[in-house]
Scaffold this active site. Structure first.
Site, PDB file in Angstrom:
ATOM      1  N   ASP A   1      35.994  39.060  41.484  1.00 38.09           N
ATOM      2  CA  ASP A   1      36.985  40.127  41.677  1.00 38.09           C
ATOM      3  C   ASP A   1      36.251  41.434  41.982  1.00 38.09           C
ATOM      4  O   ASP A   1      35.232  41.747  41.359  1.00 38.09           O
ATOM      5  CB  ASP A   1      37.845  40.277  40.415  1.00 38.09           C
ATOM      6  N   ILE A   2      36.783  42.203  42.922  1.00 36.69           N
ATOM      7  CA  ILE A   2      36.137  43.458  43.332  1.00 36.69           C
ATOM      8  C   ILE A   2      36.220  44.518  42.235  1.00 36.69           C
ATOM      9  O   ILE A   2      35.429  45.465  42.209  1.00 36.69           O
ATOM     10  CB  ILE A   2      36.787  43.966  44.648  1.00 36.69           C
TER      11      ILE A   2
ATOM     12  N   ASN B   1      49.289  35.986  38.006  1.00 37.05           N
ATOM     13  CA  ASN B   1      50.316  37.024  37.987  1.00 37.05           C
ATOM     14  C   ASN B   1      51.328  36.723  39.084  1.00 37.05           C
ATOM     15  O   ASN B   1      50.941  36.397  40.213  1.00 37.05           O
ATOM     16  CB  ASN B   1      49.694  38.398  38.240  1.00 37.05           C
TER      17      ASN B   1
ATOM     18  N   GLY C   1      52.417  42.440  37.784  1.00 40.03           N
ATOM     19  CA  GLY C   1      51.345  43.189  38.417  1.00 40.03           C
ATOM     20  C   GLY C   1      50.691  42.484  39.580  1.00 40.03           C
ATOM     21  O   GLY C   1      49.552  42.796  39.942  1.00 40.03           O
ATOM     22  N   GLN C   2      51.399  41.505  40.198  1.00 43.48           N
ATOM     23  CA  GLN C   2      50.797  40.847  41.361  1.00 43.48           C
ATOM     24  C   GLN C   2      50.708  41.839  42.507  1.00 43.48           C
ATOM     25  O   GLN C   2      51.707  42.484  42.873  1.00 43.48           O
ATOM     26  CB  GLN C   2      51.625  39.625  41.797  1.00 43.48           C
TER      27      GLN C   2
ATOM     28  N   HIS D   1      46.449  33.254  43.387  1.00 41.23           N
ATOM     29  CA  HIS D   1      45.071  33.295  42.881  1.00 41.23           C
ATOM     30  C   HIS D   1      45.092  33.141  41.370  1.00 41.23           C
ATOM     31  O   HIS D   1      45.922  33.745  40.685  1.00 41.23           O
ATOM     32  CB  HIS D   1      44.353  34.583  43.288  1.00 41.23           C
ATOM     33  N   LEU D   2      44.156  32.348  40.887  1.00 46.71           N
ATOM     34  CA  LEU D   2      44.001  32.165  39.449  1.00 46.71           C
ATOM     35  C   LEU D   2      42.868  33.078  38.987  1.00 46.71           C
ATOM     36  O   LEU D   2      41.731  32.937  39.439  1.00 46.71           O
ATOM     37  CB  LEU D   2      43.668  30.692  39.152  1.00 46.71           C
ATOM     38  N   HIS D   3      43.192  34.016  38.103  1.00 45.08           N
ATOM     39  CA  HIS D   3      42.152  34.867  37.520  1.00 45.08           C
ATOM     40  C   HIS D   3      41.440  34.071  36.427  1.00 45.08           C
ATOM     41  O   HIS D   3      42.090  33.517  35.527  1.00 45.08           O
ATOM     42  CB  HIS D   3      42.766  36.091  36.835  1.00 45.08           C
TER      43      HIS D   3
HETATM   44  P1  5GP Z   1      46.763  40.501  41.184  1.00 43.45           P
HETATM   45  O1  5GP Z   1      46.993  41.905  40.679  1.00 43.45           O
HETATM   46  O2  5GP Z   1      47.510  40.270  42.488  1.00 43.45           O
HETATM   47  O3  5GP Z   1      47.029  39.424  40.173  1.00 43.45           O
HETATM   48  O4  5GP Z   1      45.219  40.401  41.473  1.00 43.45           O
HETATM   49  C1  5GP Z   1      44.626  40.812  42.644  1.00 43.45           C
HETATM   50  C2  5GP Z   1      43.167  40.964  42.350  1.00 43.45           C
HETATM   51  O5  5GP Z   1      42.471  41.035  43.573  1.00 43.45           O
HETATM   52  C3  5GP Z   1      42.834  42.242  41.575  1.00 43.45           C
HETATM   53  O6  5GP Z   1      42.191  41.884  40.348  1.00 43.45           O
HETATM   54  C4  5GP Z   1      41.930  43.014  42.517  1.00 43.45           C
HETATM   55  O7  5GP Z   1      40.879  43.690  41.857  1.00 43.45           O
HETATM   56  C5  5GP Z   1      41.408  41.929  43.433  1.00 43.45           C
HETATM   57  N1  5GP Z   1      41.104  42.391  44.781  1.00 43.45           N
HETATM   58  C6  5GP Z   1      41.859  43.216  45.556  1.00 43.45           C
HETATM   59  N2  5GP Z   1      41.265  43.388  46.745  1.00 43.45           N
HETATM   60  C7  5GP Z   1      40.116  42.680  46.719  1.00 43.45           C
HETATM   61  C8  5GP Z   1      39.071  42.478  47.685  1.00 43.45           C
HETATM   62  O8  5GP Z   1      39.079  42.993  48.805  1.00 43.45           O
HETATM   63  N3  5GP Z   1      38.035  41.687  47.295  1.00 43.45           N
HETATM   64  C9  5GP Z   1      37.980  41.095  46.070  1.00 43.45           C
HETATM   65  N4  5GP Z   1      36.913  40.333  45.790  1.00 43.45           N
HETATM   66  N5  5GP Z   1      38.955  41.258  45.143  1.00 43.45           N
HETATM   67  C10 5GP Z   1      40.004  42.040  45.469  1.00 43.45           C
END
Ligand code: 5GP
Ligand code: ZN
Length: 114
Positions: free
Chosen positions: A30-31, A87, A93-94, A100-102
């Site tokens: 994750d970034i 999410n 908070g998606q 995607h699975l965190h």
């Molecule tokens: P969500 O909030 O949709 O469950 O998670 C999205 C995740 O994607 C967040 O934890 C966010 O930090 C990560 N993310 C967003 N943009 C990028 C990116 O360009 N590269 C990577 N590696 N992660 C990203």
């Protein structure tokens, strides 16, 4: 999906720190990591959210979950424990609408989540 961020990562149009790849699954750091291990495990095929899954997707969901467990094992965080989260939509908070699975671990976490 040409305008999907994670499809662009799959297609290498956007760089990512890839930790696992096969024909169907990609895992990358994750970034904006929320813990020492914060890996996103995704299907290469675009699925927007958990709510978009069909019966044909049962196998890929199993692969995502088992891959998260394997990465956790490789990193030595299994005994300590880790969290796996999908999410779905606004209240959860998606922000990226490619499922995607965190995999989050390497530190103690609170429950219930914020
Ligand atoms: P969500 O909030 O949709 O469950 O998670 C999205 C995740 O994607 C967040 O934890 C966010 O930090 C990560 N993310 C967003 N943009 C990028 C990116 O360009 N590269 C990577 N590696 N992660 C990203
Ligand atoms: Zn996508």
């Amino acid at each position: 999906m040409s305008d999907c961020l994670f499809c662009k990562i799959v297609n290498r149009q956007i760089p990512a720190s890839v930790v696992y790849e096969d024909d169907r699954v990609l895992a990358f750091n994750d970034i904006n990591p929320q813990a020492p291990t914060h890996v996103l495990v995704i299907p290469k095929r675009h699925v927007a959210s958990l709510d978009e899954l069909g019966v044909d997707d049962d196998a890929i969901v199993g692969e995502l979950v088992r891959r998260a467990a394997a990465i956790a094992r490789e990193r030595g965080i299994t005994a300590g424990g880790y969290r796996t989260v999908f999410n779905t939509n606004r209240d959860a908070g998606q922000t990226v609408f490619h499922i995607h699975l965190h995999l989050i671990g390497g530190r103690a976490m609170h429950w219930p989540p914020g």
